[in-house]
Design an enzyme around this catalytic site. Structure first.
Site, mmCIF file in Angstrom:
data_model
loop_
_atom_site.group_PDB
_atom_site.id
_atom_site.type_symbol
_atom_site.label_atom_id
_atom_site.label_comp_id
_atom_site.label_asym_id
_atom_site.label_seq_id
_atom_site.Cartn_x
_atom_site.Cartn_y
_atom_site.Cartn_z
ATOM 1 N N ASP A 1 -47.435 -20.130 13.386
ATOM 2 C CA ASP A 1 -46.216 -20.591 12.728
ATOM 3 C C ASP A 1 -46.456 -21.994 12.157
ATOM 4 O O ASP A 1 -47.082 -22.835 12.793
ATOM 5 C CB ASP A 1 -45.055 -20.617 13.733
ATOM 6 C CG ASP A 1 -43.704 -20.707 13.049
ATOM 7 O OD1 ASP A 1 -42.942 -19.723 13.112
ATOM 8 O OD2 ASP A 1 -43.405 -21.761 12.448
ATOM 9 N N ILE A 2 -45.921 -22.244 10.968
ATOM 10 C CA ILE A 2 -46.105 -23.540 10.303
ATOM 11 C C ILE A 2 -45.354 -24.654 11.045
ATOM 12 O O ILE A 2 -45.705 -25.829 10.925
ATOM 13 C CB ILE A 2 -45.631 -23.433 8.820
ATOM 14 C CG1 ILE A 2 -46.290 -24.473 7.953
ATOM 15 C CG2 ILE A 2 -44.120 -23.481 8.699
ATOM 16 C CD1 ILE A 2 -46.077 -24.237 6.454
ATOM 17 N N ASN B 1 -35.964 -12.735 16.176
ATOM 18 C CA ASN B 1 -34.682 -13.289 15.743
ATOM 19 C C ASN B 1 -34.094 -12.360 14.679
ATOM 20 O O ASN B 1 -34.792 -11.988 13.727
ATOM 21 C CB ASN B 1 -34.875 -14.690 15.162
ATOM 22 C CG ASN B 1 -35.346 -15.677 16.215
ATOM 23 O OD1 ASN B 1 -35.010 -15.557 17.388
ATOM 24 N ND2 ASN B 1 -36.126 -16.665 15.804
ATOM 25 N N GLY C 1 -30.625 -16.462 14.687
ATOM 26 C CA GLY C 1 -31.400 -17.595 14.180
ATOM 27 C C GLY C 1 -32.478 -17.198 13.195
ATOM 28 O O GLY C 1 -33.441 -17.933 12.977
ATOM 29 N N GLN C 2 -32.327 -16.012 12.572
ATOM 30 C CA GLN C 2 -33.349 -15.567 11.618
ATOM 31 C C GLN C 2 -33.268 -16.373 10.335
ATOM 32 O O GLN C 2 -32.181 -16.540 9.766
ATOM 33 C CB GLN C 2 -33.151 -14.070 11.304
ATOM 34 C CG GLN C 2 -34.268 -13.506 10.427
ATOM 35 C CD GLN C 2 -34.147 -12.001 10.195
ATOM 36 O OE1 GLN C 2 -33.127 -11.379 10.522
ATOM 37 N NE2 GLN C 2 -35.197 -11.435 9.617
ATOM 38 N N HIS D 1 -40.601 -9.896 11.725
ATOM 39 C CA HIS D 1 -41.672 -10.608 12.432
ATOM 40 C C HIS D 1 -41.281 -10.846 13.874
ATOM 41 O O HIS D 1 -40.121 -11.061 14.189
ATOM 42 C CB HIS D 1 -41.981 -11.944 11.749
ATOM 43 C CG HIS D 1 -40.796 -12.855 11.637
ATOM 44 N ND1 HIS D 1 -39.842 -12.698 10.652
ATOM 45 C CD2 HIS D 1 -40.387 -13.903 12.386
ATOM 46 C CE1 HIS D 1 -38.904 -13.622 10.795
ATOM 47 N NE2 HIS D 1 -39.201 -14.368 11.852
ATOM 48 N N HIS E 1 -42.137 -13.409 17.127
ATOM 49 C CA HIS E 1 -42.746 -14.685 17.526
ATOM 50 C C HIS E 1 -43.409 -14.463 18.888
ATOM 51 O O HIS E 1 -42.757 -13.958 19.808
ATOM 52 C CB HIS E 1 -41.675 -15.764 17.725
ATOM 53 C CG HIS E 1 -40.893 -16.117 16.502
ATOM 54 N ND1 HIS E 1 -41.076 -17.312 15.821
ATOM 55 C CD2 HIS E 1 -39.904 -15.460 15.845
ATOM 56 C CE1 HIS E 1 -40.212 -17.368 14.805
ATOM 57 N NE2 HIS E 1 -39.490 -16.259 14.796
#
Ligand code: 5GP
Ligand code: ZN
Length: 114
Positions: free
Chosen positions: A30-31, A87, A93-94, A100, A102
């Site tokens: 994740d960035i 999410n 909280g998407q 995807h 996490h």
């Protein structure tokens, strides 16, 4: 899908260092990590989220879930454990509407989440 950031990653328009990739999924960091290990596992097919799946996606979803332990092992979090989060929509909280999971690890994850 046009203007979908994860489709751009799938199409290699945005480069990422994949820690795992096959014909159906890609996993990469994740960035904006929220844990020492924060990996995203995305489908190559554009699906908005779990609410957007159909029975035709059963094999893809099964594949994604079955690969998560292998990806966690590559990421070095299988020994101590990890959390997997999907999410979904606003209350979930998407922020990116492309399916995807996490994988979060490298520290203890509190429960309940914030
Ligand atoms: P969501 O908030 O939808 O559950 O998760 C989307 C995640 O994608 C966020 O944690 C965000 O940091 C990450 N993200 C958004 N854009 C990029 C990107 O271009 N590259 C990477 N590696 N992660 C991204
Ligand atoms: Zn997409």
């Amino acid at each position: 899908m046009q203007d979908c950031i994860f489709c751009k990653i799938v199409n290699k328009e945005i480069p990422v260092k994949a820690i795992y990739e096959d014909e159906q999924i890609i996993a990469f960091s994740d960035i904006n990590p929220v844990a020492p290990v924060h990996i995203l596992v995305i489908t190559k097919k554009h699906i908005a989220n779990l609410l957007d799946t159909s029975p035709d996606d059963a094999a893809l979803l099964g594949h994604m879930m079955m690969k998560i332990p292998e990806i966690a092992e590559i990421a070095g979090v299988s020994r101590d454990g990890f959390r997997v989060v999907f999410n979904t929509k606003d209350n979930g909280g998407q922020t990116v509407y492309h399916l995807h999971g996490h994988i979060l690890g490298g520290r203890f994850m509190k429960w309940p989440p914030g």
